[in-house]
Design a protein around this motif. Structure first.
Motif, mmCIF file in Angstrom:
data_model
loop_
_atom_site.group_PDB
_atom_site.id
_atom_site.type_symbol
_atom_site.label_atom_id
_atom_site.label_comp_id
_atom_site.label_asym_id
_atom_site.label_seq_id
_atom_site.Cartn_x
_atom_site.Cartn_y
_atom_site.Cartn_z
ATOM 1 N N VAL A 179 0.738 -1.342 -0.080
ATOM 2 C CA VAL A 179 -0.060 -0.045 0.005
ATOM 3 C C VAL A 179 0.798 1.065 0.130
ATOM 4 N N ALA A 180 1.957 1.181 0.736
ATOM 5 C CA ALA A 180 2.830 2.468 0.840
ATOM 6 C C ALA A 180 3.372 2.749 -0.518
ATOM 7 N N CYS A 181 3.746 1.671 -1.639
ATOM 8 C CA CYS A 181 4.386 1.856 -2.544
ATOM 9 C C CYS A 181 3.046 1.762 -3.720
ATOM 10 N N HIS A 182 1.861 2.066 -3.330
ATOM 11 C CA HIS A 182 0.856 1.942 -4.450
ATOM 12 C C HIS A 182 0.884 0.739 -5.135
ATOM 13 N N ARG A 183 1.088 -0.476 -4.561
ATOM 14 C CA ARG A 183 1.271 -1.691 -5.368
ATOM 15 C C ARG A 183 0.232 -2.557 -4.635
ATOM 16 N N GLU A 184 -0.544 -2.237 -3.990
ATOM 17 C CA GLU A 184 -1.570 -3.303 -3.353
ATOM 18 C C GLU A 184 -2.537 -3.989 -4.211
ATOM 19 N N ASP A 185 -2.561 -3.653 -5.786
ATOM 20 C CA ASP A 185 -3.482 -4.284 -6.654
ATOM 21 C C ASP A 185 -2.500 -5.366 -7.249
ATOM 22 N N SER A 186 -1.317 -5.422 -7.058
ATOM 23 C CA SER A 186 -0.377 -6.438 -7.569
ATOM 24 C C SER A 186 0.471 -7.211 -6.588
ATOM 25 N N LEU A 187 0.665 -6.573 -5.485
ATOM 26 C CA LEU A 187 1.622 -7.278 -4.422
ATOM 27 C C LEU A 187 0.894 -7.045 -2.754
ATOM 28 N N GLY A 188 1.683 -7.855 -2.030
ATOM 29 C CA GLY A 188 1.276 -7.873 -0.692
ATOM 30 C C GLY A 188 0.445 -8.877 -0.106
ATOM 31 N N SER A 189 -0.162 -9.601 -0.983
ATOM 32 C CA SER A 189 -0.734 -10.968 -0.456
ATOM 33 C C SER A 189 -1.161 -11.679 -1.547
ATOM 34 N N LEU A 190 -1.409 -13.024 -1.440
ATOM 35 C CA LEU A 190 -1.470 -14.340 -2.125
ATOM 36 C C LEU A 190 -2.860 -14.368 -2.615
#
Length: 525
Positions: A471-482
């Motif tokens: 989220v901090a890197c504006h990447r929550e749509d593609s990273l951070g969870s499976l």
């Protein structure tokens, strides 16, 4: 047909809709499904993970890859505890290093281990005519000899050869920057270290600047690394704010300063992209230059800001107006005041509710500052390993009351402030697992518990290095969870950090890392 199905594992997905899984399917680098959705599907490759625990790849939103890579190959005085021992190591490092007049870089300098700073005169006795540049481990200063001092402008401030903060930039400017090929090699070397510790995505915390920058064409070096196959993980690049310049754009654009062509946060792809604008407001605690609202214990000063508060505020406001996400370095509480005041002013001038501005480090945050973080929607990007390794020292120089405010955890979360874990490698150990352990037990290496009320749960600590980092890197749509649709980046662990004794979390083996659903083949050791 699936490209790969990973099976017989305990997937801790960090996705509340499907928190634990046993099978995961990959197609063209992305997760297509979990458990029953993929178990019966044919796959080109089925990998039995033999009961291992699997998490989303760790995200480290604050690293210095080029510096890490160079430091790994630079002669070092780390571990020296006596002045004579350090000087002998310097003399050994300069021996045979080119002709007299050549530059010699030395790493591992930390005056705390020696009891005091070295002096230029002491370095002169062992440098044999070479120009010696010793980078402080904090990155916020350097130690040089007289051969370097003689080349600096006469008004350059220094303490018998120790150059702090902006003065260090004057010494760096005396040398030609690293070549792009040298930078790319160093970046690749550091990236492999990150992967070995389970980090599959990171943010380089400031390219092109005078303080940490290695080259005015540093972004090109990252492109070269990617094109040459030297960049095996995802990297977001923060741009140093001193790269901004006034632009003659339309007044209605509301952009007073920008990079050429209006480049800003978001440019790039899922492998290499431009992230936040990096703005320094103060120094660091190791060098005693973090800006505090009252003096360090036992010292007669309270650190220093990088510039006049008004100038710093104008840079922050201009970056916000130009459309950047901001990553504001603020370690001391006085620096945090400057950052918070400026961010509040910026949001008042042009509201951007989802700007996701960040304060990097947030090392000493007073109780009265916490509601302001929350109200402004600012993330705290902290480095737990600072206290794991330097906590005894930091607690001593802060005193009993302020020690409880160091690198907070629980207070941020209780105020609704996004808590993001990072390393600032190579300033200290980059291992997310060791940092996660500290976030839970708050114990330094000596066993001293620092701010025990700031301890958080294991799940919260794991979230700080996965979901919160994305989220901090504006990447929550593609990273951070499976989860289906996300990139298949994951870390395979030898044990479950939610089940082992807290004291063992940091020692869990990183068995493998996967990027785009493919094992990288990089191991620790």
């Amino acid at each position: 047909m699936l490209c790969t199905r990973l099976t017989n594992a305990r997937f801790l997905t960090m996705d509340p809709d499907h928190p634990v899984a046993h099978d995961l399917g990959v197609w063209r680098g992305r997760i297509v499904g979990l458990d029953d959705a993929v178990t019966s599907l044919p796959a080109r490759e089925v990998i039995d993970l033999q009961g291992a625990t699997v998490l989303p790849g760790f995200i480290d939103p604050h690293v210095h890859l080029a510096w890490t890579g160079f430091k790994q190959r630079t002669p070092s005085i780390a571990g020296c505890t006596r002045i004579e021992e350090a000087l002998a190591a310097v003399e050994e490092a300069v021996t045979g290093k080119g002709s007299p007049g050549a530059w010699v870089s030395i790493a591992g300098y930390d005056q705390r281990a020696l009891g005091r700073h070295l002096t230029a005169a002491e370095l002169d006795e062992v440098s044999h005519g070479r120009k010696v540049f010793m980078m402080h481990d904090s990155g916020h200063g350097c130690m040089v000899n007289s051969a370097v001092l003689d080349l600096l402008p006469a008004d350059t401030p220094h303490q018998r050869g120790f150059l702090a903060e902006g003065a260090m930039g004057a010494a760096r400017a005396l040398r030609l920057p690293y070549s792009q090929a040298e930078l790319a090699e160093a970046i690749g070397r550091a990236a492999r270290t990150c992967l070995a510790e389970g980090v599959t995505a990171c943010a380089e915390a400031g390219i092109g600047g005078a303080l940490f920058g290695h080259s005015p064409v540093e972004l090109g070096a990252y492109q070269l690394a990617a094109e040459s196959g030297l960049l095996p993980l995802r990297v977001q690049l923060m741009v140093s704010a001193d790269r901004l310049r006034p632009v003659g754009a339309h007044e209605a654009d509301g952009i007073p300063r920008a990079l050429d062509l209006g480049l800003r946060t978001g440019f790039g792809d899922d492998r290499l992209s431009v992230g936040a604008l990096k703005i320094y407001t103060d120094g660091g605690m190791m060098a005693r230059t973090a800006a505090l609202s009252s003096p360090y214990e036992g010292l007669d000063h309270a650190g220093e800001l990088q510039d006049d508060p008004g100038t710093l505020a104008d840079t922050i406001v201009d970056g916000h107006l130009a459309g950047w996400q901001l990553a504001v370095h603020a370690i001391g509480d006085r620096a945090a005041d400057v950052a918070l005041d400026a961010l509040e002013r910026a949001q008042r001038l042009r509201p951007r509710p989802d700007a996701r501005h960040r304060i990097e480090h947030a090392g000493l945050i007073r109780p009265d500052q916490l509601p302001r973080f929350a109200r402004l929607g600012i993330s705290a990007v902290v480095q737990p390993n600072f206290l794991r390794y330097f906590g005894d020292d930091y607690a001593a120089i802060m005193g009993e009351e302020r020690a409880t405010w160091l690198y907070r955890g629980r207070a941020f979360l209780d105020h609704g402030i996004p808590l993001v874990g990072s390393s600032d490698r190579p300033v200290t150990d980059g291992s997310p697992l060791r940092a996660i352990q500290f976030m839970v037990d708050r114990a330094s290496e000596s066993g001293q518990v620092i701010g025990p009320e700031e301890g958080i749960t294991r799940d919260e600590a794991l979230r700080a290095y996965t979901v919160a980092g994305a989220v901090a890197c504006h990447r929550e749509d593609s990273l951070g969870s499976l989860a289906p649709g996300k990139l298949a980046d994951l870390v395979v662990l030898g044990d479950d950090p939610r089940r082992v004794d807290t004291s063992r979390i940091g020692d869990i083996e990183v068995v493998a890392t996967y990027v785009d659903g493919r094992e990288t083949g990089i191991r620790t050791g």
